[in-house]
Design an enzyme around this catalytic site. Structure first.
Site, mmCIF file in Angstrom:
data_model
loop_
_atom_site.group_PDB
_atom_site.id
_atom_site.type_symbol
_atom_site.label_atom_id
_atom_site.label_comp_id
_atom_site.label_asym_id
_atom_site.label_seq_id
_atom_site.Cartn_x
_atom_site.Cartn_y
_atom_site.Cartn_z
ATOM 1 N N SER A 255 47.843 48.148 37.315
ATOM 2 C CA SER A 255 46.558 48.234 36.636
ATOM 3 C C SER A 255 45.870 49.538 36.985
ATOM 4 O O SER A 255 46.148 50.147 38.017
ATOM 5 C CB SER A 255 45.676 47.073 37.081
ATOM 6 N N LYS A 256 44.963 49.949 36.128
ATOM 7 C CA LYS A 256 44.361 51.264 36.347
ATOM 8 C C LYS A 256 43.373 51.297 37.494
ATOM 9 O O LYS A 256 43.032 52.361 37.985
ATOM 10 C CB LYS A 256 43.740 51.791 35.059
#
Length: 496
Positions: A255-256
């Site tokens: 995930s970012k």
RNA sequence: GCUCCAAUCGUCCAGUGGCCAGGAUUCCGGACUUUCAAUCCGGGAAGCAGGGUUCGAUUCCCUGUUGGAGCACCA
């Protein structure tokens, strides 16, 4: 039949590193077998997809050198390659109608509200969450009439009620088995008339003559629906192969928040496509000779789908950096020169505006901007003690801001730019300069130290080593969180 | 909660029914270097647990555990 594979990203947000990963696998597989690699844009969610995002996907694939043989911007015999354009051709509707006519799909008139209520009840009762098929038994004539009268509806697949779904994924030890009763009547056509992923992907894979679908394992659970759709539509299904998901260090899906996932970030950071591809190739796969550094051509040559490891690999930037170094140092002089130039230029362009007003000669930049390029600075101890303060007070203040800034920088949504820093620091001053009602005399004296003028000079000298600089917050922003915090620490040591 | 998937050093990746369990990265130490980096050498570090099958299991099977994913009119 020649091998044809595809990568089918959805243009929402930034181009994702996961797309590059799956893209690389598909690309290598196709090229290894002399087949084609297709790019298809899946933009059937009208609310989330953007043209800019699609453009960024094309650009990032090209940057990486994952050149697709067919795609939106390169054309091909089986286009269009953008689903929204295919919607306009009435393509998906046709297949949905076919399923309804065959009795394999039906109209459902449930409203979003109704469905939400259903889910809430199921959740509360700890039941599996799935559509209860309340409209499955509606007489077709009645359904047609209601639809004709303008009542909104979706088309749902009539999933088998019992039996087992079995599929052999070549990468899994055991065949995938799932009871049909676990699988609900998936929406195929939304009330806006657009298809959902499931229908669109199956139809397009068939129409585009895709032979192998290599995708992330997040799709494994919907595999039965896809095989079923192929069967009911009379298609020969492609071979589906599911590979592991890229993970964060805590093993959750990448995930970012926890990793840079934007491909353009890597480009901006100066990572070479060769290094990124090489790194990605090492996740879940390996060179048969154990070799670590290799390029795309070589990857294609040794690529073996059956040797992919399906356990989701943790994405480890440290290894990427190492590979980047390997690739970078072997660059021919001209390319290295270009890479360095690019980096220096980018920095220069960011800094120049700050010095515009204070230069008389181009050469002034060299000494004025020196602290912005330097690894560290060494301010004079004298300069670090603002007027009216003693050494101990200055040191105390430095320590306080350092901690505050460090905490700020580590914050989830911290933005390290001039306006945010200014807001943060000014608020900090306001708060800290008010002694608490029950403050000791010492604390009251400390509160008095929190003066903008005092603190600003202290920050300036500590972070640049000089008494003059561009506006403080621009300066802090450009020097960067890591360096600022580090330099504030160094300044404290000077005051010992 | 239900369903599915997975399981070798911290991380990535090999490998085998009898292995000294190998490589890379990270970390530590050394050599080289004015220094740093690079490079080279060395060190530390793994087979989820319990049952089977077998003369023998890290490897095959089962159960459990742990981790992950999915359960949308998102893809």
């Amino acid at each position: 039949m020649s091998v044809r594979v595809r990568i089918a990203p959805s243009p929402t947000g930034d181009p994702h590193v996961g797309t590059a990963y799956i893209g690389l696998l598909n690309y290598c597989f196709a090229k290894h077998h002399g087949g084609q690699f297709v790019l298809r844009i899946e933009d059937t969610d009208q609310t989330r997809c953007t043209e800019a995002s699609a453009q960024a996907i094309y650009a990032s694939m090209k940057w990486l050198g994952l050149n697709y043989d067919e795609g939106p911007d390169v054309g091909g015999a089986r286009g269009p390659y953008i689903q929204s354009e295919r919607v306009k051709l009435g393509l998906y509707r046709k297949y949905a109608d076919q399923l309804v006519a065959q009795g394999d799909a039906y109209y459902c008139f449930c409203t979003a509200r109704e469905l939400d209520g259903m889910k809430a009840r199921q959740r509360a009762a700890n039941e599996p969450i799935m559509y209860d098929r309340r409209h499955r038994g509606l007489p077709p004539a009645e359904a047609q009439a209601r639809a004709a009268a303008g009542e909104p509806y979706v088309v749902r697949m009539k999933a088998p009620l019992e039996g087992e779904f079995v599929y052999r994924d070549r990468l899994r030890k055991q065949p995938v088995v799932k009871g049909w009763k676990e699988i609900d009547d998936q929406v195929l056509l939304k009330s806006d008339g657009w298809p959902t992923y499931h229908l669109a992907a199956v139809v397009d894979d068939h129409l585009m003559a895709i032979t192998h679908v290599i995708r992330a394992e997040e799709w494994l659970n919907s595999l039965p629906k896809h095989i079923w759709l192929n069967e009911k539509l009379g298609f020969t299904p492609p071979e589906y192969v599911h590979v592991g998901l890229l993970r964060n260090a805590d093993k959750s899906k990448i995930s970012k928040r926890k990793n840079p996932t934007n491909l353009m970030w890597y480009k901006a950071q100066g990572f070479m496509p060769e290094a990124l591809l090489n790194f990605l190739a090492l996740l879940g796969h390996s060179h048969p000779d154990g070799k670590e550094k290799f390029g795309l051509e070589e990857m294609i040559a040794f690529f073996d789908l059956d040797r992919i490891n399906v356990a989701g690999p943790v994405f480890d930037l440290a290894k990427l950096r190492h590979l980047q170094g390997q690739w970078f140092r072997e660059l021919p002089p001209e390319r290295m020169r270009a890479e360095v130039h690019r980096a220096v230029d980018a920095r220069f362009d960011a800094l120049l505006p700050l010095f515009k007003e204070r230069m008389a000669f181009g050469g002034d930049f060299v000494w004025q901007a020196e602290p912005f390029y330097a690894d560290s600075v060494s301010p004079h101890a004298d300069d670090l003690v603002p007027k009216g303060l003693d050494k101990a007070q200055a040191k105390w203040l430095l320590e306080q801001v350092q901690q505050a800034l460090k905490a700020y920088a580590a914050g989830e949504n911290a933005v390290w730019d001039a306006p945010s820093l200014e807001a943060f620091i000014r608020t900090l001053i306001t708060e800290r300069s008010q002694p608490a009602a029950d403050a000791t005399p010492d604390q009251q004296a400390q509160a008095k130290l929190w003066q903008p003028k005092t603190l600003f000079m202290l920050l300036r000298v500590a972070s640049t080593g000089k008494k003059e600089s561009p506006p403080l917050f621009d300066t802090l922003a450009q020097i960067g969180a890591l360096r600022v915090v580090e330099r504030l620490g160094m300044a404290q040591q000077k005051l010992r």
